[in-house]
Design a protein around this motif. Structure first.
Motif, PDB file in Angstrom:
ATOM      1  N   TRP A   1       0.806  -1.215   0.000  1.00  0.00           N
ATOM      2  CA  TRP A   1       0.000   0.000   0.000  1.00  0.00           C
ATOM      3  C   TRP A   1       0.837   1.262   0.000  1.00  0.00           C
ATOM      4  N   GLN A   2       2.041   1.196   0.534  1.00  0.00           N
ATOM      5  CA  GLN A   2       2.922   2.358   0.438  1.00  0.00           C
ATOM      6  C   GLN A   2       3.239   2.662  -1.016  1.00  0.00           C
ATOM      7  N   SER A   3       3.447   1.627  -1.814  1.00  0.00           N
ATOM      8  CA  SER A   3       3.743   1.842  -3.234  1.00  0.00           C
ATOM      9  C   SER A   3       2.502   2.278  -3.999  1.00  0.00           C
ATOM     10  N   LYS A   4       1.313   1.839  -3.554  1.00  0.00           N
ATOM     11  CA  LYS A   4       0.081   2.181  -4.260  1.00  0.00           C
ATOM     12  C   LYS A   4      -0.392   3.596  -3.962  1.00  0.00           C
ATOM     13  N   ILE A   5      -0.117   4.072  -2.728  1.00  0.00           N
ATOM     14  CA  ILE A   5      -0.677   5.358  -2.308  1.00  0.00           C
ATOM     15  C   ILE A   5      -0.209   6.489  -3.219  1.00  0.00           C
ATOM     16  N   GLY A   6       1.006   6.388  -3.718  1.00  0.00           N
ATOM     17  CA  GLY A   6       1.506   7.440  -4.605  1.00  0.00           C
ATOM     18  C   GLY A   6       0.746   7.543  -5.908  1.00  0.00           C
ATOM     19  N   THR A   7      -0.005   6.473  -6.274  1.00  0.00           N
ATOM     20  CA  THR A   7      -0.768   6.487  -7.532  1.00  0.00           C
ATOM     21  C   THR A   7      -2.257   6.709  -7.300  1.00  0.00           C
ATOM     22  N   ILE A   8      -2.661   6.801  -6.014  1.00  0.00           N
ATOM     23  CA  ILE A   8      -4.081   6.989  -5.703  1.00  0.00           C
ATOM     24  C   ILE A   8      -4.380   8.490  -5.611  1.00  0.00           C
TER      25      ILE A   8
END
Length: 508
Positions: free
Chosen positions: A496-503
């Motif tokens: 989720w740390q990697s995903k948050i930057g794209t959300i």
């Protein structure tokens, strides 16, 4: 004009406030958590928040504790200098009498967690006294009280540092929060104290947690001070870590960041950080000499329309007929519904077991862990037709040092708690092809509804730390560490740390 504060009014107000906060979440927390639920995109985190919200409403309706850990009582008392007490007893004595009455209330007994002789015998005081009391004299003719019941899981994650004046508070917080793990049961709040001396910073951090959640309003109007700028920056950056509810990975790790500061020495920058958990419990009241404080229950309409139900993908597990092969088929993040018999045990019981094994003595008659699961829990006493009171999980990490012993010498098959396991425990789990499961911290009453029978098996003198046998039916848990040593508490936040930057950013 002098205000007379009657002894019994003060004691009753302390007792009533502690009963009130044991089963009513602050409304600001419920609304903030409900908003976090709406925005959450992580399935595991959303499920955990749903359990917390459902548990919260159940406790409000049933007047039973939100969490089995009903906390250490912390009180900030501001006494107006025009007030006089009609008592010959100390203020601390009056507070403790209120605590005693609250925690021994037969209609809603609260768990006694306070131990005297902390570095020695660690004997339970049986009534949760003494409280931690902070008293100050202020102008005026009233007594103002902020009171909290602080759970050990979050209190244990308190941090303190003496930074250099040129160091960044934000950098220290963002570096430190991941080291706290998830035993503090996020999503919650961070209380931060900056300045003063070492002890002053810690007190500021604790007092900051008494303030209402207002991050949405703050972000909407914009910061007006350096402290408010820090609050927003820390809030955004902590949530960007992706730790999420219960450490499972997700968008909401904190619902607010509260900061209090105080002038400090030119050579110093003391910083303290204390989290509040999903079972946050605090309230403010004022005494004016006109009787005890009155506490108005929130409306059930304040709770969001969220009702937890098991995922249709959950596996049903019969604990009475379970094999090692079945356990080894589970993967991190799998959701299970446990039925059958399991044993309980936490810190004191593990120490007793270790002493017996080290001395070459057998375990107490009738206690056999072979092929069974242990649930790390210290339940609240039952009332009415309950077989057990609220019985949510305690922090599994505290039992890490006993894990190899339990798996190698008792025949234990698996464990249930909350939060992550450390490297020592994970290696033992991998070596013995075992498993570690988690139940949701902050959902103790909900979990207790799955417990159909309870009996003490060993060490009854330990009270809530005795070993029980529970018979459970569809108890909801998640696989945290599988038999290969893979941990959801490592995989989830990283994902989720990697995903948050794209959300896309959605304002709170």
């Amino acid at each position: 004009m002098t205000t007379l504060i009657r002894e019994n009014d003060f004691i009753q107000s302390i007792a009533d406030s502690l009963q009130f906060i044991s089963y009513y979440h602050p409304v600001d927390y419920i609304k903030a958590l409900g908003h976090a639920y709406e925005l959450e995109e992580s399935e595991a985190a959303k499920d955990a928040i749903a359990q917390i919200l459902t548990n919260s409403r159940m406790c409000a309706e049933g007047h039973r504790p939100i969490c089995q850990d009903t906390g250490i009582v912390v009180v900030f008392v501001k006494v107006g200098m025009n007030c006089r007490f009609d008592s010959q007893k100390s203020l601390e004595h009056l507070v403790n009498e209120g605590v005693r009455q609250a925690y021994t209330n037969p209609l809603n007994p609260l768990r006694s967690s306070i131990l005297s002789d902390p570095a020695g015998a660690r004997k339970n005081t049986r009534d949760n006294t003494p409280a931690v009391v902070h008293v100050s004299l202020v102008p005026g003719n009233e007594v103002s009280v902020d009171i909290a019941a602080k759970g050990g899981g979050s209190e244990n994650k308190s941090k303190f540092v003496m930074l250099n004046p040129s160091d960044s508070v934000v950098d220290w917080v963002i570096k430190t929060v991941p080291t706290m793990g998830s035993g503090w049961c996020p999503p919650g709040m961070l209380g931060i104290g900056i300045g003063g001396s070492a002890e002053k910073a810690m007190i500021l951090a604790k007092e900051a947690l008494m303030e209402p959640i207002d991050m949405a309003e703050l972000k909407q109007r914009g910061p007006k001070s350096r402290v408010e700028e820090l609050r927003i920056e820390i809030y955004d950056k902590v949530n960007a870590l992706g730790i999420g509810a219960q450490g499972l990975g997700g968008l909401s790790t904190v619902l607010d960041v509260k900061i209090l500061d105080y002038p400090t020495h030119a050579a110093s920058l003391p910083v303290a950080m204390i989290p509040n958990c999903a079972a946050t419990r605090h309230i403010h009241f004022t005494l004016t000499g006109e009787g005890p404080a009155l506490f108005t229950p929130p409306s059930l309409t304040d709770w969001p329309k969220v009702t937890w139900s098991p995922s249709p993908n959950s596996r049903h597990v019969n604990l009475d007929h379970i094999s090692a092969a079945e356990v080894q088929s589970w993967k991190p993040g799998d959701t299970l519904l446990l039925s059958g018999k399991l044993l309980t045990g936490r810190d004191a019981a593990h120490q007793r077991i270790q002493q017996l094994l080290n001395q070459g003595q057998p375990l107490p008659e009738g206690l056999d862990f072979t092929g069974r699961f242990i649930y790390y829990v210290g339940p609240v006493d039952p009332v009415g037709d309950e077989v057990v009171g609220p019985a949510g999980p305690t922090t599994a990490t505290r039992m890490d040092k006993f894990t190899h012993m339990m798996l190698s010498q008792t025949g234990l098959l698996g464990m249930i708690g909350k939060a992550e396991r450390g490297p020592v425990a994970i290696e033992a789990i991998r070596q013995h092809r075992s498993v570690s499961l988690i139940a949701v911290g902050g959902a103790a009453y909900l979990v207790a509804k799955a417990i159909r029978a309870s009996r003490v098996v060993a060490f009854p003198e330990l009270g809530m730390e005795a070993i029980y046998e529970f018979t459970v039916e569809n108890m909801p848990v998640t696989v945290a560490v599988d038999s290969l040593g893979e941990s959801i508490h490592h995989l989830g936040p990283k994902k989720w740390q990697s995903k948050i930057g794209t959300i896309p950013v959605v304002s709170v």
